[in-house]
Design a protein around this motif. Sequence first.
Motif, short mmCIF file in Angstrom:
data_model
loop_
_atom_site.label_atom_id
_atom_site.label_comp_id
_atom_site.label_asym_id
_atom_site.label_seq_id
_atom_site.Cartn_x
_atom_site.Cartn_y
_atom_site.Cartn_z
N ASN A 76 -8.54 66.88 25.59
CA ASN A 76 -8.61 65.94 24.47
C ASN A 76 -7.23 65.47 24.02
O ASN A 76 -7.06 64.36 23.53
N ARG A 77 -6.21 66.32 24.23
CA ARG A 77 -4.85 65.89 23.88
C ARG A 77 -4.27 64.99 24.95
O ARG A 77 -3.51 64.07 24.66
N MET A 78 -4.63 65.25 26.21
CA MET A 78 -4.15 64.39 27.30
C MET A 78 -4.65 62.96 27.11
O MET A 78 -3.91 61.99 27.29
N ILE A 79 -5.92 62.83 26.74
CA ILE A 79 -6.48 61.49 26.57
C ILE A 79 -5.78 60.74 25.43
O ILE A 79 -5.46 59.55 25.54
N LEU A 80 -5.51 61.43 24.34
CA LEU A 80 -4.83 60.79 23.22
C LEU A 80 -3.39 60.42 23.58
O LEU A 80 -2.91 59.33 23.26
N ALA A 81 -2.73 61.33 24.28
CA ALA A 81 -1.33 61.07 24.66
C ALA A 81 -1.24 59.85 25.56
O ALA A 81 -0.43 58.95 25.34
N LEU A 82 -2.11 59.80 26.58
CA LEU A 82 -2.04 58.66 27.49
C LEU A 82 -2.47 57.36 26.81
O LEU A 82 -1.83 56.33 26.98
N ASN A 83 -3.55 57.43 26.02
CA ASN A 83 -3.97 56.20 25.35
C ASN A 83 -2.89 55.65 24.43
O ASN A 83 -2.74 54.43 24.31
#
Lengths: 259, 259
Positions: A76-83
Motif C-alpha cells: 500500500n505504501r509502494m502504490i502511494l509512493a509511485l502514484n
Amino acid sequence: MATRYKMTMAYDGHLFHGFQLQPDQRTVQGTVEDALKKMTKGKRIIVQGSGRTDAGVHAVGQVIHFDYPGKTIPANRMILALNSMMPTDIIFNDCEIVNENFHARYSIKGKWYRYRVSLDHFVNPFKRFYTGHFPYVLDVEKMQEAAQDLLGKHDFTSFAASGGQIEDKVRTIYYVNIVKDEKENEIIFDFIGSGFLYNMVRIMVAALLEIGNGRRPIHDLKRVIAAKDRQEVRQTAQASGLYLYHVFYDEIPQKYRLD
Amino acid sequence: MATRYKMTMAYDGHLFHGFQLQPDQRTVQGTVEDALKKMTKGKRIIVQGSGRTDAGVHAVGQVIHFDYPGKTIPANRMILALNSMMPTDIIFNDCEIVNENFHARYSIKGKWYRYRVSLDHFVNPFKRFYTGHFPYVLDVEKMQEAAQDLLGKHDFTSFAASGGQIEDKVRTIYYVNIVKDEKENEIIFDFIGSGFLYNMVRIMVAALLEIGNGRRPIHDLKRVIAAKDRQEVRQTAQASGLYLYHVFYDEIPQKYRLD
C-alpha cells in the motif's frame, strides 16, 4: 535482497510513444523506471510489462513487475509512493508483493483487449484520442456472427503486422463480443485470447468493420485465416481506439471461454 | 451583402486558452476566425459567441454567429467547409442561416451548464481533462436538497468571481439536478438559468460539494446568497469538469422550469 512487486496500472496512451523504453522518447516504461530510480537514489530497476502497447494505445489493466532492492516497502505504501511521482496520464490501481516465480510476461494465461469505435458523423472532439472512428453503415449482428470465426486455435499470420519478431503465429482466441453502446454511439469490441500478435487486434477490427459495412462476405475471416497472408487484410484500425483491458494470470474464467 | 450564420459547436477545452480571442494564444474564437479569414481570402470576420468559456472549460453546445460576406453558401456546405479546416478539438454540429435579428449573445433565453465530478480514489488518467475530482465522502441527496435553495431569482454576488465586469448580479436559476452516474463513478450537476456570472457554476459546485461532504449545513446556500459576499465561498471547482451544454434561444421548456 529484493522484493518483487506486481502492479496493475492504467494509462492514457495518447501522449506516450508506447510502453517500451526508447531513448529520448516519453514512454510508460521509461516514466516508471525514472520514478523508481529516484526512489532508489540512482539504481536502475528494470520494469517488465505484460507486453508492449504501441504509441497512442491505452491501458486499463496493464500489469508490470519489478524487483525493488533493499528493505521491503509494504504494497500500500509502494502504490502511494509511485502514484505521487507519476504524471497524470498514468495511475497505479493495484499492488501486490509476489514471489520470484511471478513474471508479468511469462506467467500470462491470457489477455483481454477492448477496441472502441465511435460512429459519430464527425470526429467527436472528446473522443479523438480515445476511439477509432467509422462514420459508415455498420451491421453489428453481422460482425458478431463473423467474429465467431476467429474463436479457437489458429495460425493468425494474416492478422500479424510485419515488425513482429515472433515466429510462432498460432494463438487461441477464447472470447469475442461486439456490442453497440447506444448512449455513447459506439461499437465496443472485446477480444480475450492466449496472446495477440503485433497489431493483431487492430487488424481484426479493421476486417470486422469491412464485414459490417458489407465490403467482405460474412464468413470471409475463415478464408483469411486459412490464407496465412497479411495482404488479405490491408487495413489496421487506429491506435486511439485500443485498450489493454485486463491481463489474466489465472485460468480464463469459464464465462469467457466460448471456444 | 452578407449572410448571418448561426452555428452550434462542441470543443474539448483542455488545449485552448478559453473561447475569447487573445493575441498569441490558442483560443476557440481565434481558431474559427482564422478559418473564416482563409475562406474569404483575408477578410476578418468577427465571431460572436453566446458567451466566453474559460481556459480548460468545454462545450457540447456552444453557439456562435457571424456575418459572411458575398455570395450565400448553403448551411450544409458551410458546416463541411468549416469542419474541414478545424483542428480535431473543435467540431461544428449544426448550422442555420438566420436573419439579422438573431444574435448569439443578445438573443439568449437561457443557458445550460453541466459539471462532472469524478469520485475515483486516484485521478483517472482518462478523465483528468474532463472532470473535476472529489475523492471524499459525498451525500448526493443532501446536495440535491441544498441545490433547491439556488432556484429562482437571486442576487448571486456571493457566487461571482472578481474579474467579471457585469454590474447587475441578479440571475434566475430555473433548474438544478444532481445525480450519480454509477457506471462512471461520477456526480453530474446540471444548471439551467437565465445566465451565469463569471465562475458562478464552478463556485456553486464547490459550495455544493462542501455541503455534500458535511462541511456546511444543508441549507447554508440561503444564507450565502443573502450575504452577497464572495468570501462566503472561497473555493472554485476546477475548469476541467465544466461544460457549456446547451444555449436556449426559445423559451426554456416547461420540464426545466422548477422555479
